[in-house]
Design an enzyme around this catalytic site. Sequence first.
Site, PDB file in Angstrom:
ATOM      1  N   LYS A 182       0.807  -1.221   0.000  1.00 49.12           N
ATOM      2  CA  LYS A 182       0.000   0.000   0.000  1.00 49.12           C
ATOM      3  C   LYS A 182       0.845   1.278   0.000  1.00 49.12           C
ATOM      4  O   LYS A 182       0.369   2.347  -0.406  1.00 49.12           O
ATOM      5  CB  LYS A 182      -0.925   0.017   1.212  1.00 49.12           C
TER       6      LYS A 182
ATOM      7  N   SER B  53       1.449  -9.737  -0.396  1.00 45.31           N
ATOM      8  CA  SER B  53       1.121  -8.319  -0.312  1.00 45.31           C
ATOM      9  C   SER B  53       1.422  -7.656   1.027  1.00 45.31           C
ATOM     10  O   SER B  53       1.560  -6.431   1.081  1.00 45.31           O
ATOM     11  CB  SER B  53      -0.364  -8.117  -0.632  1.00 45.31           C
TER      12      SER B  53
END
Length: 333
Positions: free
Chosen positions: A53, A305
């Site tokens: 992110k 991720s």
Amino acid sequence: MMAVGIDRIAEARDRIAGRVGPTPLVSSLSLSAHCGVPVHLKLESRQLTGSFKLRGATNAVLSLSDEARRRGLVTASTGNHGRALAHAAQAEGVRAVICMSSLVPANKVEAVRALGAEVRIVGRSQDDAQDEVERLVRQEGLTAIPPFDHADVIAGQGTIGLEIAEARPDTELVLVPLSGGGLASGVAAAVKSRLPQARVIGVSMARGAAMHASLNAGKPVLVEEVETLADSLGGGIGLGNRHTFAMCRDLLDDVVLLSEEEIAEGIRHAFTAEGETVEGAGAVGIAALLANKIAARGPTVALVSGRNIDEALHAAIVNATTKTAGAAEGRTL
């Protein structure tokens, strides 16, 4: 016309250079043996804030006008985007307000606070948190940086796809965690542009997979948000979705869903076989391969991720003696 193309992704890479570094692409001997083809892990879990992110949030903040930054920033988050935006805002000396629901794990909430951002806990869903974002935009004039449905965020996440294509131009399959679609659409746009032979498959949890339900319905739909080991993949895609629904519809080759038990096994395997601490959302690519949910026909990349998992939960999963130990409802083991 696609909302975010390869040129915009390349611009994002130049913009975030020096602030967000590339991540390793490492060979997995265990998964390669299991699948019978070379398997590599793209370790976004090693980013400074513990997830991919940071790329999208940093690109979005750096793309803002001085006036938009001066007003302060606000977002809704399941944790990782909030942490990334808090970091990017702190680096630029900008106020950030992060709205999260009560389903967000405490470790992620505290990580956001530690970066100096203001935290608002609202309701029991990402949609509830988004309602608070919209109120703050209306009443206080804050600048919203959405967690996924934003062109600059998508472009930032797409820089991962560029790194994969350049490091492994023989890649045939890329597995990407799928939630609101910012990561999946950005990575798919980059990979498909540079490696037209490659398939890109989104991977999500069976419990409350909003993008999967929306793709099946042919339009964005509401899905109940429930507790899951892959908490970062929770939340809706927004009934007014502008970018990610269409991009995922047009670019993803398939979507695969996983049970809680399968996600737990992915977390466990990442630690015991790969030496990586990975949260549930980050483990779904690994889990899909272990569960034989996807036929890997050639060189494969599983995008890991994030790593921001509660320590006690991680220990419980890793120390479980059977694959069924993660079968309890939600995150309770």
